[in-house]
Design an enzyme around this catalytic site. Structure first.
Site, PDB file in Angstrom:
ATOM      1  N   ASP A 138      -2.829   1.655  -1.671  1.00  0.00           N
ATOM      2  CA  ASP A 138      -2.586   2.893  -0.899  1.00  0.00           C
ATOM      3  C   ASP A 138      -2.668   4.020  -1.747  1.00  0.00           C
ATOM      4  O   ASP A 138      -2.798   4.174  -2.817  1.00  0.00           O
ATOM      5  CB  ASP A 138      -1.496   2.420  -0.232  1.00  0.00           C
ATOM      6  N   HIS A 172       7.653  -2.907   4.952  1.00  0.00           N
ATOM      7  CA  HIS A 172       6.378  -3.006   4.881  1.00  0.00           C
ATOM      8  C   HIS A 172       5.566  -3.429   3.485  1.00  0.00           C
ATOM      9  O   HIS A 172       6.235  -3.298   2.510  1.00  0.00           O
ATOM     10  CB  HIS A 172       5.824  -1.165   4.843  1.00  0.00           C
ATOM     11  N   ASP A 198      11.875  -1.805   4.530  1.00  0.00           N
ATOM     12  CA  ASP A 198      11.730  -1.883   6.116  1.00  0.00           C
ATOM     13  C   ASP A 198      10.782  -2.914   6.371  1.00  0.00           C
ATOM     14  O   ASP A 198      10.342  -3.067   7.405  1.00  0.00           O
ATOM     15  CB  ASP A 198      11.260  -0.615   6.825  1.00  0.00           C
ATOM     16  N   GLU A 245       3.573   0.064   7.875  1.00  0.00           N
ATOM     17  CA  GLU A 245       4.968   0.382   8.363  1.00  0.00           C
ATOM     18  C   GLU A 245       5.113  -0.569   9.587  1.00  0.00           C
ATOM     19  O   GLU A 245       4.248  -1.172  10.110  1.00  0.00           O
ATOM     20  CB  GLU A 245       5.312   1.835   8.851  1.00  0.00           C
TER      21      GLU A 245
HETATM   22  C1  F6R Z   1       2.854   0.742  -3.173  1.00  0.00           C
HETATM   23  C2  F6R Z   1       3.282   0.317  -1.896  1.00  0.00           C
HETATM   24  C3  F6R Z   1       4.485  -0.024  -1.062  1.00  0.00           C
HETATM   25  C4  F6R Z   1       5.680  -0.494  -2.436  1.00  0.00           C
HETATM   26  C5  F6R Z   1       7.007  -0.468  -1.543  1.00  0.00           C
HETATM   27  C6  F6R Z   1       7.722  -0.697  -2.506  1.00  0.00           C
HETATM   28  O1  F6R Z   1       1.736   0.804  -3.309  1.00  0.00           O
HETATM   29  O2  F6R Z   1       2.341  -0.208  -1.234  1.00  0.00           O
HETATM   30  O3  F6R Z   1       4.458  -0.953  -0.165  1.00  0.00           O
HETATM   31  O4  F6R Z   1       5.231  -1.485  -2.740  1.00  0.00           O
HETATM   32  O5  F6R Z   1       7.294   0.527  -0.885  1.00  0.00           O
HETATM   33  O6  F6R Z   1       8.361   0.054  -3.441  1.00  0.00           O
HETATM   34  P1  F6R Z   1       9.081   0.046  -4.668  1.00  0.00           P
HETATM   35  O7  F6R Z   1       8.450  -0.962  -5.484  1.00  0.00           O
HETATM   36  O8  F6R Z   1       9.294   1.314  -5.512  1.00  0.00           O
HETATM   37  O9  F6R Z   1      10.625  -0.248  -4.238  1.00  0.00           O
END
Ligand code: F6R
Length: 260
Positions: free
Chosen positions: A67, A138, A136, A143
């Protein structure tokens, strides 16, 4: 879905790196799906170490970011293109032109999303997708409420995600509202997904997606349908799982030939 509970992030990084190493040795032109955030950092550290120490070769590999924020200028330190470059690809011998990310600066964002989907397809699809999970539920930035059939597209971040990610920016106001993310359908096309989660703040999301109903309110729950999903957790992230003892037992007694 295979759930493996490990003592800490170091062991998680090593086990995920084992899967990447086995793939790259078997298929030198492998296509890796690269997540950002905190969760995958131990994996990238371990891969950089193996490149340095044992010459693990990424010379023919490709990487596709999961992303990207919309609107951060090229070279912004928090753009995921930059984060992936700094945390992983600059530390191994993957060719810079083989590292791809959605263009969050494009004037025509839908066209940039389609271009990205096409680029993944042209490389033959993603062999191994590294994932984290949001509080959440995702994956990527899909989301709650994301379509299970979705492809790479623009999404609006939920306030909770913006707050979670504010730690990487000077203030909450600097966190973009919009992102481009691989869709859930795109992620499901990866041949192997390796999701890593650590810390008590992930325990509820982990319980929801591993043991809860498959529902769009928890995007990661779609992984229950993936034919090859490996979920690597530390004790804290696994602390709300009802079947934790069963997952431990299954892994402890796993036949060697099965691999990850
Ligand atoms: C990052 C992404 C997100 C993260 C998620 C967890 O490229 O796509 O889905 O993997 O927000 O983030 P962390 O690892 O920082 O807790």
């Amino acid at each position: 879905m295979e759930v493996v509970i490990l003592p800490g992030s170091r062991q998680i990084g090593r086990m995920a790196a084992d899967a990447v190493e086995a793939l790259v040795r078997r298929k030198p032109d492998a296509v890796l799906g690269l997540a950002t955030g905190s969760s995958p950092l131990p994996i990238y550290d371990e891969l950089a170490l193996r490149h340095e120490d044992r010459g693990l070769d990424f010379g023919r590999a490709h990487g596709f970011a999961l992303d990207e924020y919309v609107g951060l200028p090229a070279g912004h330190p928090q753009s995921y293109r930059e984060v992936i470059r700094k945390e992983f690809t600059d530390r191994v011998n993957i060719a810079p032109e083989n590292v791809h990310s959605p263009d969050g600066t494009a004037a025509d964002l839908p066209a940039a999303c389609q271009y990205y989907e096409d680029a993944i397809k042209e490389r033959g699809g993603i062999d191994l997708q590294i994932l984290g999970v949001g509080t959440d539920g995702h994956i990527g930035f899909n989301e709650p409420g994301s379509s299970f059939a979705s492809r790479t597209r623009i999404k609006t971040l939920i306030e909770q995600t913006r707050r979670d990610n504010a730690r990487f920016f000077s203030s909450l106001a600097d966190v973009p509202h919009h992102v481009i993310t691989q869709g859930l359908g795109t992620i499901m096309d990866a041949r192997h997904v390796v999701l890593v989660a650590t810390g008590a703040q992930k325990a509820q999301a982990v319980r929801d997606f591993v043991e809860g109903p498959v529902a769009a309110i928890c995007a990661a729950s779609i992984l229950q349908f993936h034919p090859h999903a490996t979920i690597l957790l530390d004790e804290a992230a696994a602390s709300s799982l009802r079947l934790a003892d069963y997952y431990r037992h299954a892994y402890d007694n796993k036949p060697d030939w099965q691999g990850l």
